[in-house]
Design an enzyme around this catalytic site. Structure first.
Site, PDB file in Angstrom:
ATOM      1  N   PRO A  99       0.834  -1.208   0.000  1.00 40.22           N
ATOM      2  CA  PRO A  99       0.000   0.000   0.000  1.00 40.22           C
ATOM      3  C   PRO A  99       0.870   1.260   0.000  1.00 40.22           C
ATOM      4  O   PRO A  99       1.953   1.272   0.595  1.00 40.22           O
ATOM      5  CB  PRO A  99      -0.793  -0.099   1.307  1.00 40.22           C
ATOM      6  CG  PRO A  99      -0.546  -1.439   1.868  1.00 40.22           C
ATOM      7  CD  PRO A  99       0.632  -2.048   1.187  1.00 40.22           C
ATOM      8  N   GLY A 103       3.905   4.484   4.979  1.00 40.02           N
ATOM      9  CA  GLY A 103       5.121   4.177   5.742  1.00 40.02           C
ATOM     10  C   GLY A 103       5.648   2.764   5.559  1.00 40.02           C
ATOM     11  O   GLY A 103       6.448   2.297   6.361  1.00 40.02           O
ATOM     12  N   LEU A 104       5.208   2.066   4.502  1.00 41.15           N
ATOM     13  CA  LEU A 104       5.680   0.685   4.316  1.00 41.15           C
ATOM     14  C   LEU A 104       6.790   0.594   3.262  1.00 41.15           C
ATOM     15  O   LEU A 104       7.086  -0.483   2.758  1.00 41.15           O
ATOM     16  CB  LEU A 104       4.512  -0.242   3.954  1.00 41.15           C
ATOM     17  CG  LEU A 104       3.419  -0.347   5.028  1.00 41.15           C
ATOM     18  CD1 LEU A 104       2.302  -1.283   4.581  1.00 41.15           C
ATOM     19  CD2 LEU A 104       3.991  -0.832   6.372  1.00 41.15           C
ATOM     20  N   SER A 106       7.037   1.878   0.177  1.00 37.09           N
ATOM     21  CA  SER A 106       6.738   1.649  -1.241  1.00 37.09           C
ATOM     22  C   SER A 106       7.639   2.492  -2.141  1.00 37.09           C
ATOM     23  O   SER A 106       8.113   2.001  -3.173  1.00 37.09           O
ATOM     24  CB  SER A 106       5.268   1.918  -1.550  1.00 37.09           C
ATOM     25  OG  SER A 106       4.969   3.256  -1.291  1.00 37.09           O
ATOM     26  N   SER A 107       7.938   3.728  -1.746  1.00 37.50           N
ATOM     27  CA  SER A 107       8.755   4.539  -2.658  1.00 37.50           C
ATOM     28  C   SER A 107      10.199   4.048  -2.677  1.00 37.50           C
ATOM     29  O   SER A 107      10.837   4.036  -3.735  1.00 37.50           O
ATOM     30  CB  SER A 107       8.657   6.031  -2.342  1.00 37.50           C
ATOM     31  OG  SER A 107       9.178   6.262  -1.081  1.00 37.50           O
ATOM     32  N   ALA A 109      11.151   0.921  -2.221  1.00 34.98           N
ATOM     33  CA  ALA A 109      11.164  -0.325  -3.006  1.00 34.98           C
ATOM     34  C   ALA A 109      11.100   0.003  -4.502  1.00 34.98           C
ATOM     35  O   ALA A 109      11.777  -0.641  -5.308  1.00 34.98           O
ATOM     36  CB  ALA A 109       9.991  -1.214  -2.585  1.00 34.98           C
ATOM     37  N   ASP A 149      15.756   3.355   4.463  1.00 34.05           N
ATOM     38  CA  ASP A 149      14.711   2.555   3.816  1.00 34.05           C
ATOM     39  C   ASP A 149      15.247   1.844   2.579  1.00 34.05           C
ATOM     40  O   ASP A 149      15.039   0.642   2.401  1.00 34.05           O
ATOM     41  CB  ASP A 149      13.544   3.443   3.363  1.00 34.05           C
ATOM     42  CG  ASP A 149      12.639   3.831   4.516  1.00 34.05           C
ATOM     43  OD1 ASP A 149      13.094   3.739   5.665  1.00 34.05           O
ATOM     44  OD2 ASP A 149      11.487   4.205   4.248  1.00 34.05           O
TER      45      ASP A 149
END
Ligand code: PMV
Length: 315
Positions: A99, A103-104, A106-107, A109, A149
């Site tokens: 999603p 905060g997971l 995604s950007s 990755a 990240d």
């Protein structure tokens, strides 16, 4: 010529916000991925298709003018087209299981998988070089990123990070399950970080004391990760959440989600900036399904993840 790469998302297990002020944080790659496919095309354009939309620019367009969350892909494609003096354009397709904007990672990755897929069109590139490129690309949308990240997305596993010493991998066989509960409230990390700064500026002594306590907590977490004591780790998550409540990054919905999760899981806390976004709940095989059904029973949006040990993968 076509190439494909995928990279995992991430959660912050402990230490968000305090890490900005020098405390160590612990991050973990999760087994939800973003896959990027890149292909050279005869047309003179960079074309990106993803589940957040489409973008098409001429290969010679200046990227400083672009205002889109897809900007990192434009940066990567145009940088590599120039570097290799290529006469082709690039088609990029993004598929995501993560999603967005909560905060997971995604950007990050996207940046890691994008850097790998696009570089690979031209030559084999080391993971270290791909990471460097990915961080440059992420800086086009988050200027102050620490790079933590992207690093955990590239290398996978668990990682400790502090501003002075940088990153190091945590060698552990811990293999817990995390339940991620999404509040579906989008947050702006920058805005929450600046609110925490305001809290710090008007409560200097209290904040310093919280940093000290967080630091002590994280030293204990490091020991417990090695012992795989989930009950104790859960208690530590609960304690970390109290500190996050004190600095004002929680809200009613996040508190309710944590309370529901903690009726079954070992512990739960906000992950990342807070103000919205997600919480994580710590479980193992014995209480995973029950935690999920408890949360879904209250109509919360949740799913389970494990540690991703692979990091960046190329095909
Ligand atoms: O919302 P996320 O997962 O990007 O986390 C931000 C983490 C902070 O500690 C709040 C900020 C930072 O730069 O470390």
């Amino acid at each position: 010529m076509k190439s494909k790469a995928s990279a995992p998302g991430k959660v912050i297990l402990f230490g968000e916000h305090f890490v900005v002020y020098g405390v160590k944080a612990i991050l973990c790659a999760i087994d939800k991925r973003i896959t990027v496919t890149a292909e050279q095309i005869p047309e003179d354009k960079i074309s990106i298709k993803s589940n957040i939309g489409k973008l098409e620019i001429p290969t010679n367009e200046s990227i400083t003018e672009i205002d889109s969350p897809l900007k990192p892909f434009c940066y990567l494609a145009s940088k590599l087209i120039q570097k290799y003096n290529s006469k082709s354009g690039i088609n990029i397709t993004v598929e995501s299981e993560i999603p967005l904007g909560v905060g997971l990672g995604s950007s990050s990755a996207c940046c890691v998988a994008g850097a790998a897929a696009i570089s690979q069109l031209f030559e084999e590139t080391s993971k270290e070089k791909i990471l460097e490129l990915a961080i440059e690309a992420e800086k086009t949308i988050f200027q102050n990123t620490s790079g933590a990240d992207c690093t955990v997305c590239a290398f996978g596993g668990l990682m400790e990070y502090d501003k002075k010493k940088g990153f190091s991998k945590i060698d552990t066989e811990s293999n817990f399950h995390l339940v991620i509960v999404n509040s579906n409230i989008e947050h702006s990390t920058d805005a929450v970080v600046s609110n925490v700064k305001k809290f710090k500026d008007s409560n200097e002594e209290q904040f310093l004391n919280l940093c000290k306590k967080e630091s002590e907590l994280i030293n204990k977490v490091m020991k417990n990760l090695k012992n795989k004591d989930l009950k104790e780790l859960g208690n530590m998550m609960h304690k970390n959440q109290e500190f996050l409540e004190t600095i004002g990054i929680s809200n009613e919905k996040l508190r309710q989600m944590i309370n529901v999760a903690e009726t079954i899981a070992y512990g739960a806390k906000i992950t990342g900036a807070g103000g919205g976004g997600c919480i994580i709940a710590l479980t193992d095989e014995s209480n995973l399904e029950k935690t999920i059904s408890q949360l879904r029973g209250k109509n919360y949006d949740c799913f389970s993840v494990r540690i991703d040990h692979k990091g960046l993968d190329t095909f």
